[in-house]
Design an enzyme around this catalytic site. Sequence first.
Site, short mmCIF file in Angstrom:
data_model
loop_
_atom_site.label_atom_id
_atom_site.label_comp_id
_atom_site.label_asym_id
_atom_site.label_seq_id
_atom_site.Cartn_x
_atom_site.Cartn_y
_atom_site.Cartn_z
CG ASP A 80 -1.76 -1.19 1.27
OD1 ASP A 80 -2.14 -1.64 0.21
OD2 ASP A 80 -1.78 -1.85 2.47
CD GLU A 81 4.83 -0.32 -0.09
OE1 GLU A 81 3.99 -0.70 -1.07
OE2 GLU A 81 5.47 -1.13 0.53
N GLY A 82 1.53 3.09 -2.63
CA GLY A 82 1.16 3.82 -3.58
C GLY A 82 1.70 3.48 -5.06
CE LYS A 83 3.13 -2.53 -4.54
NZ LYS A 83 3.10 -2.25 -2.80
CE LYS A 108 1.58 10.36 -8.96
NZ LYS A 108 1.61 11.53 -8.20
N GLY A 158 -3.99 -4.56 -4.40
CA GLY A 158 -4.83 -3.73 -4.89
C GLY A 158 -4.23 -2.32 -5.21
CG HIS A 159 -1.42 -2.50 -7.80
ND1 HIS A 159 -0.47 -3.07 -8.56
CD2 HIS A 159 -1.08 -2.63 -6.61
CE1 HIS A 159 0.25 -3.87 -7.55
NE2 HIS A 159 -0.09 -3.66 -6.51
CD GLN A 177 0.97 -8.99 -2.17
OE1 GLN A 177 1.72 -9.92 -2.83
NE2 GLN A 177 -0.25 -8.77 -2.79
CG LEU A 222 6.33 15.22 1.15
CD1 LEU A 222 7.31 14.47 2.37
CD2 LEU A 222 6.95 16.19 0.24
P1 IMP Z 1 -2.54 -12.89 1.83
O1 IMP Z 1 -1.32 -12.41 1.04
O2 IMP Z 1 -3.90 -12.94 1.74
O3 IMP Z 1 -2.14 -14.46 2.54
O4 IMP Z 1 -2.22 -12.01 3.49
C1 IMP Z 1 -1.16 -12.11 4.43
C2 IMP Z 1 -0.76 -10.67 4.78
O5 IMP Z 1 -0.51 -9.75 3.73
C3 IMP Z 1 -1.82 -10.08 5.61
O6 IMP Z 1 -1.23 -9.27 6.49
C4 IMP Z 1 -2.47 -9.08 4.37
O7 IMP Z 1 -3.10 -7.93 5.07
C5 IMP Z 1 -1.13 -8.75 3.48
N1 IMP Z 1 -1.48 -8.33 2.13
C6 IMP Z 1 -1.55 -9.18 1.19
N2 IMP Z 1 -1.59 -8.30 0.20
C7 IMP Z 1 -1.80 -6.99 0.38
C8 IMP Z 1 -1.60 -5.83 -0.32
O8 IMP Z 1 -1.64 -5.93 -1.56
N3 IMP Z 1 -1.29 -4.68 0.33
C9 IMP Z 1 -1.08 -4.57 1.58
N4 IMP Z 1 -1.14 -5.97 2.47
C10 IMP Z 1 -1.41 -7.12 1.91
#
Ligand code: IMP
Length: 429
Positions: A13-16, A18, A40-41, A223, A331
């Site tokens: 969730d760093e903002g990849k 964009k 989730g992009h 991730q 920022l």
């Molecule tokens: P899984 O990937 O569904 O097995 O989840 C394992 C861990 O990774 C959990 O803490 C999720 O919240 C985290 N996680 C998985 N995908 C994302 C992502 O795209 N962004 C942030 N956290 C993620």
Amino acid sequence: MANVTVIGAQWGDEGKGKIVDWLSERADVVARFQGGHNAGHTLVVGEKVYKLSLLPSGIVRGTLSVIGNGVVLDPWHFRDEVAKLKGQGVEITPENLQIAETCPLILPFHRDLDGLREDASGAGKIGTTRRGIGPAYEDKVGRRAIRVCDLAHLDDLDLQVDRLTAHHDALRAGFGEAPIDRAQLMADLTEIAAFILPFVKPVWLTLNKAKSEGKRILFEGAQGTLLDIDHGTYPFVTSSNTVAGTAASGTGLGPNGAGFVLGIVKAYTTRVGSGPFPTEQENDVGQRLGERGHEFGTVTGRKRRCGWFDAVLVRQSVAVSGVTGIALTKLDVLDGFEELKICVGYKIGDQSFDYLPAHAQDQAKAEPIYESIAGWSETTAGARSWADLPAQAIKYIRRIEELIGCPVTLVSTSPERDDTILVRDPFAD
Ligand code: IMP
């Protein structure tokens, strides 16, 4: 070598989205190499917002997009995501989207198992996205997975299905669940195969050909490095290697193809799900970061945990992923804070650390050692050059560079694609 590999350098969730969108306009191919539809992009293009979980972000602009062998693919989700994007006017055909033949499939019982385990884990739960990612990777490594190429050979799958159902039926029995309905599984696979197969290609060949033709390949990580199965905060991690090195093994291009490694770094820290988070702020500061940063998960809608910037963790990510430069995002969320804190080390008992030790207990006990820096009252939202930034914001960025030992390549100052300060073009290297 004008390729770029984009990875998250924190907990995702760093903002990849964009940054990848911005780079994909200049890429010839965009490739996903790990994870699945747990990602989730979010892409904002003009008035339109696109939310992608599985498809490479390049697809929105019509760039050739490939799903590499390192990805686990839920074929029904794939069909839904294609339909959703087509509904938003995105053209998707086998000409601009390819799936590797060797991707393992996420099947309905993987999703069931993910949820059953989480529900049974009480306080020890990982907080997964419940999309079956972990169980699907387990079957890959256990050599029982059904893979994309099997969809073209469904009449030759008996032995593999025997192996798979024997394993899962035992697990399901432990949860009081009925065995897998084998006839239903085969019927479901037969039904979805017709949709998937036109997209299936030897992706490693496509990428190697693109490389030999001097095309620009953009690798899109999902991730973040701290969720990596080896280098992350185990066991509170995802089930794939999220580090940049996976761009090679997860596509079949080879390690010399990764090019410029761009680590995406949020100007503070967030995490979704359980696990250690030394700089977490369960107070007004965390509340404010969450509200200003709209910190809710794209996939699950869960509230993200928020805290101060942790330079120790990002330095570690920069090292294990071989990051060439970072993109600093969000920022503007720090605008108006009188004082900002940056974690520069940890105390565990009477010992000091300049890295995060591997054991979960130590990680949970790590007390951050902070350095304070004055904030700024002006707005940085929408800044497009250094001249648009207050002096204190520049100081904050420079201090981060020093502490993580890596230069800033670009700074993102709003979700708008043009609200970006470019220091160095990653594709130009
Ligand atoms: P899984 O990937 O569904 O097995 O989840 C394992 C861990 O990774 C959990 O803490 C999720 O919240 C985290 N996680 C998985 N995908 C994302 C992502 O795209 N962004 C942030 N956290 C993620």
